[in-house]
Design a protein around this motif. Structure first.
Motif, PDB file in Angstrom:
ATOM      1  N   ASP A  98      28.219 -25.385 -27.034  1.00 38.59           N
ATOM      2  CA  ASP A  98      27.973 -26.825 -27.022  1.00 38.59           C
ATOM      3  C   ASP A  98      29.223 -27.613 -27.396  1.00 38.59           C
ATOM      4  OD1 ASP A  98      27.634 -25.501 -29.424  1.00 38.59           O
ATOM      5  OD2 ASP A  98      26.123 -26.856 -30.203  1.00 38.59           O
ATOM      6  N   GLY A  99      30.044 -27.065 -28.296  1.00 39.54           N
ATOM      7  CA  GLY A  99      31.286 -27.744 -28.648  1.00 39.54           C
ATOM      8  C   GLY A  99      32.224 -27.801 -27.456  1.00 39.54           C
ATOM      9  N   VAL A 124      25.444 -22.781 -24.291  1.00 35.88           N
ATOM     10  CA  VAL A 124      24.664 -22.210 -25.375  1.00 35.88           C
ATOM     11  C   VAL A 124      24.694 -23.183 -26.542  1.00 35.88           C
ATOM     12  CG1 VAL A 124      24.495 -20.256 -26.966  1.00 35.88           C
ATOM     13  CG2 VAL A 124      25.170 -19.893 -24.584  1.00 35.88           C
ATOM     14  N   ASN A 126      23.875 -24.094 -30.042  1.00 38.99           N
ATOM     15  CA  ASN A 126      23.469 -23.555 -31.342  1.00 38.99           C
ATOM     16  C   ASN A 126      23.709 -24.587 -32.458  1.00 38.99           C
ATOM     17  OD1 ASN A 126      26.226 -23.438 -31.496  1.00 38.99           O
ATOM     18  ND2 ASN A 126      26.354 -21.203 -31.365  1.00 38.99           N
ATOM     19  N   GLN A 128      26.121 -26.149 -33.513  1.00 34.54           N
ATOM     20  CA  GLN A 128      27.268 -25.973 -34.404  1.00 34.54           C
ATOM     21  C   GLN A 128      28.484 -25.505 -33.606  1.00 34.54           C
ATOM     22  OE1 GLN A 128      27.127 -24.398 -38.071  1.00 34.54           O
ATOM     23  NE2 GLN A 128      25.026 -24.960 -38.504  1.00 34.54           N
ATOM     24  N   TYR A 129      29.626 -25.627 -34.243  1.00 35.87           N
ATOM     25  CA  TYR A 129      30.787 -24.844 -33.843  1.00 35.87           C
ATOM     26  C   TYR A 129      30.660 -23.533 -34.593  1.00 35.87           C
ATOM     27  CZ  TYR A 129      33.065 -29.011 -31.954  1.00 35.87           C
ATOM     28  OH  TYR A 129      33.387 -30.111 -31.216  1.00 35.87           O
ATOM     29  N   ALA A 130      30.219 -22.514 -33.922  1.00 34.80           N
ATOM     30  CA  ALA A 130      29.902 -21.280 -34.631  1.00 34.80           C
ATOM     31  C   ALA A 130      31.150 -20.443 -34.908  1.00 34.80           C
ATOM     32  CB  ALA A 130      28.885 -20.476 -33.831  1.00 34.80           C
TER      33      ALA A 130
HETATM   34 MG    MG Z   1      28.102 -23.985 -30.622  1.00 34.42          MG
END
Ligand code: MG
Ligand code: TPP
Ligand code: TPP
Ligand code: SF4
Ligand code: SF4
Ligand code: SF4
Ligand code: SF4
Ligand code: SF4
Ligand code: SF4
Ligand code: MG
Lengths: 264, 363, 83, 189, 363, 264, 189, 83
Positions: A98-99, A124, A126, A128-130
């Motif tokens: 998403d980022g 994807v 989620n 966040q920046y995972a």
């Molecule tokens: Mg993400």
């Protein structure tokens, strides 16, 4: 050697690189299973190019038995557009976070959707920046705590979660396919992805699927909390379903300008 | 190539941007990806006009980041892809080019330098030398040809594609706004008729056969997990780069045999430098001229071998010491005084160089 | 097939539960999704040194394959018992 | 003048300065000279004075731009001021008679060999047509520079405007007359 | 500043990223604009945690381009604004920094170098020297401090703000992933208690009074129409830059008085270099060490003044010759052999340097 | 000196720099008149910061008696966001072209809209990259000839014209103001801009106005053709009006997540 | 061992390797040593072995990472292989007895002074609690390194876990017992 | 007022037509917008050496100010005649 019971991975998964590099319980694995099944069903392993972004998606660089290009953060769409423009017989899949899709790569998303590029983009989400350890993303829910919103996302200061498919649907021309699925409904997600791939193969237009996913590591959730966050919190904010299918007409589609009152 | 764009040798009077297009066509370029910026625009304008005729492709992207990365895509797909940019566009394109540098992708980029820093002017400069030679977060494993005339623009545009596909380092034709916009005579030709073989391209992705079944998949990456993994990749690229330097370096000299004053310049400024030699010699100053055609790799051996009897070196450039620093670097060990005639963003005439040399050397 | 995984196989209800410890990361997602709660933690450790799962902890398996579907690592294969 | 000449042309956007420069430089190229033409360009072009730099030589042309010109042609009031940097000790300044006063104001008297006021605008309006004002100027430049044969210039003119002449033959006539008028004005100066 | 973040001198054991945050707080920074990238992330993490307490601001932008340009905005508005980045983020940020360079905006950027080129590794390198010192389409009129310890990270973060606002050139603290992630002792303090005056900021926009009525409007631009306009701007910046060099350059030396072998290193590698001196001296090799603290401007005079009796120069860096080239440049005229211990993206230990020196010099 | 008849320029125009640098008949002049009038009416000359992009908009760098910052191509929004974040008392206006806003700067547009930044963005849509000599822009009409679509824009290959306000409206949160005006209706355009400025001043949210404009130079149109192109061709494709006003509610606005099932 | 010690700790993500390293280095810092701790980090961290580098010295610490360690503690099967580069001629390898076979397989016999197998996992399960496995290891390291006073380590432990101890005093007990157990195992080796 | 522009003033119908030649670029936009077609080209040249406009070429001016409004250069001021 006797053939014993073997994992039922999608055929296009590369068994040699399994277990994959994702954390326990990571939603990426589920999305990639849906994608794998869709590719298997469409029988396009021989001509599919897989592109992954920077973000946890980069961990897929050797995931599939597919020619794979791991690109820069947010740049997977242009790389695949560059490929597709000269090799239209290939099926190109842009796999991003998403980022990557909604922040640093938003100009590519918007522009490729607007140009109706023949790529299939899977995002994807989620929240966040995972990969970088759990910072706020455009998709972070109101009040959600992340490393850069340690006291909860303040929507007054940082806005509300980005609705990616809604954005794409607002500009993508006729022929586009736009949907949002979830790792909570793997078969539906697989069907959305499959339709998104078919849409590209048929030459209809831009295809975009967002998948609500899980990041138990950065969320710091156990399995029950993980499912609950996806199914209750996320799904409420991000509605599941198809937003655009290629047969619909769209407002704003006007006649071709025959005389532009310009040039000679 | 369905139709040969250039059949016989042809003399023409045209702008540099047009010359570049003919060079790319002659080299068999398949597609241009690009974003508008002065002074490279007409490359796109001419190219798009010829696209249908020669069955080529063009994509106007949303920015230079995308132009860089779509070019990378075209190259990965095995096509002779290129782009062109300048100034702030060149700055943005470094991201994709750092990926090309890491992954050894034969990208070809035409840079038409304009005034900097920042948006600067849309006109002219030689201020993109550092950026083009060493831009990005890497070691500058790139090949940069600096042209000085329309004839060279044509020749080196063709050569850039060949060098890129042969050695697999990002390759640049470093031009400038003057060369882009001016008209002068040029002879265009079919390279094959001149015995120049066009290097074949190669697909890095989308190869025949089902991956994992009939062949191994291509798994291309630019990200490494451990320091040693990266080190080994960079080390091997460096090694290969160093090993091909002697095959790539090019330079030009004039009146260097007995020169006491050596004027060093590159690109379009070298024309003025060369012209200044005669007038300096007329005044009894034994001047000679050296021009690196490849700024990266730099023809250091050539330069070092001819400065032994030189008393003064003058570097003339339309930048503030970008070439001068490269020269100093490559002449480390000598102690001939080097003075710079440094004119960021300004054109340089033979008269100015002549006057400068006379004044500086109090001759 | 170059890569071969060893399974731990347990039978329960309508399903034969094949679990591949070399793939199971012990995330527990499957446990939560089983409609009959038959999946639970096993003694055996998986690839990350954490416990793997097994069937037989709740009502009999109905072979709905939900666990297989959601496992991000494809560590479960539910074989339907021949009836 | 010798076989090496530097020309600056300057005027308002609509005055066709760049076309003249293109035709001259192409004519020079056609007649076997080395020749180089470059326009000025910048971000504030629309409202600015349009300047063209032409060099014709029997040897290779060294630098695209130059400072001191042999001939400067300035066609508008603003152009007179704008060309100042290019005027040296020996430069000939050619300008339209309508801006005599401006020249006087900025340069005073330059001396007979160094300035040439031509009634091109008036001539165009009265004797031919305002549209071919720039062709008169073209003629003047050719006449003054004394480097190119008229026929080479006519050839370059044909290449650029031939398709228009074909549609309307009176146009050809007009252009040739304008060229000749200008040539007469310029020759021997 | 409502509450002084640091009241007394305090010894602490923390990570470099945390130290940077305390440094910025001590310097009175108002706002951080940033985009996540390893290894700078924890600067944002710590900063955001402290924001409410010290009434600071934070904005997470959509990318590094935006982080760079919002920082420019904050600076224009007269605030002590800063950002932090690394690797590909540093590449992207050059666009905004070229504008800051042109417009003389006191931007402060923390660079935590990681492996390159391209995405490379998220770990460590010294490969962003070229990029940080000379990135963009300009002449590199920037100030770059290369730190080697947590104490320096603290000191130079404070200094960076002061230098930026005093001299108005883009100012950088060049750190790396190791320094970011490691913990070691540091003493943090209130600079004013140490007699360090904090330079005041100044609004370039949004000044008091109605523009055009009570005062002239601020009309700021980075684009020029004529070559000469740009030339004059660049020339005057260059002039000013050159005039302040002597006030800015900093360096460190050790055991140089009688050194026959001079080891040059910067940043964290200089620690290993310094440590190697003792073991080399133990083995009878008269080694000394020179470390540029400012990589840009480079302390050339200092270096030149101490190499007269040096027989060998060794440049050790976690890059392929980026420092080495700067050294050569600045030592032009000498002919002491320079050898590089060049390890792009790899950490360097004292033992490795010692072994290298012994092997290379066959000592 | 006797006060004679003087041009009725908006007060905030800087007379010393007039005539301005735009071409004869350029729409920028009309949009800037509307903006000038709006600023005059709101009486905000003392605290307005004007930011212009690269593109013909850069020619406004000394246009107003306003503190002005001329930024990079596509980067005006982030520069002004950076200012507004630390100087909320200022009114910031981002003045850009369609290329700057919808192509190279699209990520900034999308993200600042999504964050509901308190900036007022004015996009001058002239269906081209004008400053660089008339290349195709995201807004170029189908079939329209430009320097990079010399045979007319082929929508199959390059997509349909980007609908900027529609895009922004699809993601901008509650409080945003979005409208499209035209130089053909100066008073309406002025009102839209005024509302967009007021919306910022009130602290409601992101404010966005697209103005259909004229580029006779690159269109190569005379006055009659210019008006006709704007009023017939452009206005048909790009509908005029307000797309979002701050009082409306928006779909996708969901309750604040109180427990995110994550962190502790 | 002397007043300068280099330690590598390696284990699986969940084994708390980085916490041990943090506590040790901070304890050393508290007791007046120079100390430096750095974790490894990379993009494939989640599935990879977690490695921590600690240096304690009475002089300043030169480089953040090092190659040859004085003590290497490897806690999992995969860690045994992963730490190979750090093992030199004189390095002491400490590992959990559950992976004796892996050590044997990879290193054969290292010799008595160079290897130390400790039944920490078993001990944690049987004698205290699996949760404090890492604290046992902490104790072992302190015991082996012979550099830090137990009280300094306890202080660092308090600083990190004090708030938890406050909530549940049995936890404190557990941790202190684990530390002591480990210390006994390590001391004098 | 620092900057002063000279006007050419013509009266026509209800309006006094002030035209500032130093501002008028001769684009003709005003001509097209005049509902009574009273604006036309004048002899006088404007800032770019092109003809400026004047009223009096068609039906009398109704002082609607459309021309003033659309002029991109603010080169027209329509003063309503006192009635
Ligand atoms: Mg993400
Ligand atoms: C230009 C650039 N900026 C920043 C980064 C650092 N970075 C790497 S991954 C990442 C976050 C990815 O988040 P997302 O796209 O949501 O993917 P996820 O990891 O959540 O799957 C960032 C910011 C980078 N590699 N390059
Ligand atoms: C990074 C960068 N890329 C490209 C350019 C070149 N450029 C300058 S203006 C412009 C087009 C502007 O078009 P638009 O934004 O529509 O404004 P207009 O000129 O049409 O008003 C471009 C591409 C630039 N200055 N910087
Ligand atoms: S950090 Fe989150 S998204 Fe990344 S691999 Fe782990 S669980 Fe998946
Ligand atoms: S979902 Fe898969 S990996 Fe997770 S516990 Fe169940 S079997 Fe193991
Ligand atoms: S197949 Fe269905 S019932 Fe059986 S274990 Fe799996 S989830 Fe439970
Ligand atoms: S080029 Fe077009 S947009 Fe630019 S100033 Fe001229 S008319 Fe206006
Ligand atoms: S005011 Fe109205 S009627 Fe009068 S000239 Fe202007 S447009 Fe025509
Ligand atoms: S609109 Fe203005 S500039 Fe254009 S012709 Fe009319 S008065 Fe002149
Ligand atoms: Mg435009």
């Amino acid at each position: 050697m006797e053939v014993t019971a073997q994992p039922q991975m999608p055929k296009v998964w590369r068994a040699e690189t399994k277990p994959h590099k994702f954390c326990p319980g990571c939603g990426h694995g589920i999305v990639l299973k849906a994608l794998g099944k869709a590719i298997d069903e469409l029988n396009i392993q021989h001509n599919t190019i897989f592109g992954c972004d920077i973000g946890c998606s980069l961990l897929t660089w050797d995931f599939f038995n597919l020619d794979t290009i791991q690109t820069h953060h947010g740049r997977t769409i242009p790389v695949l557009v560059g490929i597709k423009r000269v090799r239209p017989e290939l099926v190109v899949v842009s796999y991003m976070g998403d980022g990557g899709a909604y922040a640093i790569g938003a100009q590519h998303l918007v522009s490729s959707a607007n140009r109706n590029e023949l790529v299939t983009v899977i995002v994807v989400n989620n929240t966040q920046y995972a990969m970088t350890g759990g910072q706020m993303a455009p998709t972070t829910l109101p009040g959600q705590k992340t490393e850069t919103s340690p006291y909860g996302r303040d929507i007054k200061l940082t806005g509300k979660p980005m609705l990616g498919p809604e954005l794409v649907a607002s500009i993508a021309p006729e022929g586009a396919y736009v949907a949002r699925g979830t790792v909570s409904n793997v078969m539906q997600l697989k069907n959305f992805i499959k339709k998104g791939l078919e849409n590209q193969i048929k030459g209809n237009g831009f295809s975009f699927i967002e998948a609500l996913s899980a990041c138990p590591t950065n969320w710091r959730t156990n399995a029950a909390e993980t499912w609950s966050f996806i199914e209750n919190e996320m799904s409420e904010y991000f509605p599941i379903g198809e937003l655009r299918t290629p047969d619909e007409k769209k407002v704003g589609e006007k006649r071709k300008v025959t005389s532009n009152g310009a040039k000679h | 190539m369905d139709i040969k764009p250039i059949q016989d040798e042809k003399r023409a009077f045209m702008t540099g941007n047009e010359v570049i297009v003919w060079g790319a066509l002659a080299a068999g370029a398949d597609i241009m990806y690009g974003y508008p910026i002065t002074p490279q625009n007409e490359i796109m304008h001419y190219w798009t006009r010829l696209v249908p005729k020669y069955k080529k492709d063009f994509l106007q992207t949303e920015d230079e980041i995308s132009a860089g990365f779509t070019t990378v895509g075209g190259v990965l797909a095995g096509k002779r892809a290129f782009t062109a940019t300048a100034g702030p566009g060149n700055v943005l394109m470094q991201e994709a080019l750092s990926m090309a540098e890491m992954m050894r992708l034969p990208t070809v980029v035409i840079v038409t330098q304009r005034g900097g820093p920042s948006t600067g002017t849309v006109i002219y400069s030689q201020q993109e030398v550092n950026l083009t030679c060493f831009g990005g977060n890497g070691e500058g494993l790139r090949i940069v040809y600096s042209t000085s005339s329309h004839q060279e623009l044509f020749n080196y545009t063709i050569k850039a594609f060949n060098t890129a596909w042969k050695y697999r380092f990002p390759t640049f034709v470093l031009s400038d706004g003057y060369q882009s916009k001016m008209r002068e005579p040029v002879t265009i030709y079919d390279p094959e008729e001149k015995g120049i073989t066009i290097e074949p391209t190669e697909s890095l992705l989308g190869l025949p056969g089902t991956p994992g079944v009939e062949r191994d998949p291509a798994h291309l990456r630019n990200t490494y997990n451990l320091e040693d993994e990266l080190y080994n990749v960079v080390k091997s690229s460096v090694k290969e780069y160093n090993s091909i330097i002697s095959k790539i370096v090019e330079y030009d000299t004039y009146a260097v045999e007995d020169a006491k004053v050596l004027i060093i310049a590159h690109g379009v400024v070298s024309r003025a430098a060369k012209a200044a030699i005669s007038s300096l010699r007329e005044k009894g100053i034994k001047a000679g001229y050296f021009r690196p055609i490849t700024l990266r790799p730099f023809p250091d051996e050539a330069l070092r071998s001819l400065v032994d009897n030189v008393d003064h070196i003058v570097v003339a450039e339309s930048a503030y010491g970008q070439l001068e620093n490269i020269v100093k670097n490559n002449l480390y060990g000598f102690n001939i005084p080097i003075i710079g005639y440094l004119r960021p963003g300004m054109g340089i005439t033979p008269e100015e160089i002549t006057d400068f040399v006379k004044a500086e050397l109090s001759l | 097939m170059a890569t071969v995984f060893k399974a731990i196989t347990t039978e329960d209800g309508k399903g034969i539960f094949h679990l591949f410890p070399a793939l199971c990361k012990g995330c527990g997602l499957c446990i939560e999704k089983c409609p009959v709660d038959t999946i639970g933690w096993a003694k055996q450790l998986g690839v990350f040194g954490t416990p793997v799962v097994e069937s037989g902890h709740g009502k009999p398996c109905i072979a709905c394959k939900k666990c297989e579907l959601v496992c991000p690592d494809s560590a479960i294969w539910i074989e339907k018992k021949e009836e | 003048m010798g076989q090496n000449i530097k020309i600056v042309l300057a005027g308002e956007g609509g005055q066709g300065v760049q076309s003249i420069a293109e035709i001259i430089s192409e004519a020079a190229y056609n007649s076997g000279f080395q020749s180089l033409y470059i326009p000025n360009f910048g971000v504030e072009q629309r409202g600015g004075v349009s300047v063209a730099f032409v060099q014709i030589s029997d040897q290779s042309v060294d630098a695209p731009k130059f400072i001191i010109a042999d001939i400067v042609i300035a066609l508008s009031r603003r152009a007179i001021e704008r060309v100042k940097p290019y005027i040296g000790e020996k430069t000939l300044l050619v300008y339209d008679s309508s801006v005599d006063d401006e020249v006087e104001k900025i340069y005073g008297k330059l001396g007979e060999n160094r300035q040439l006021s031509i009634p091109a605008l008036e001539m165009a309006q009265k004797e031919v047509h305002p549209r071919v004002f720039n062709i008169i100027i073209l003629g003047v430049v050719v006449g003054v520079a004394e480097l190119l044969e008229k026929k080479d210039v006519e050839q370059a003119l044909e290449r650029r405007l031939g398709h228009k002449f074909a549609q309307d033959s009176s146009l050809k006539n007009l252009n040739y007359r304008a060229l000749e008028l200008g040539y007469q004005l310029g020759q021997g100066k």
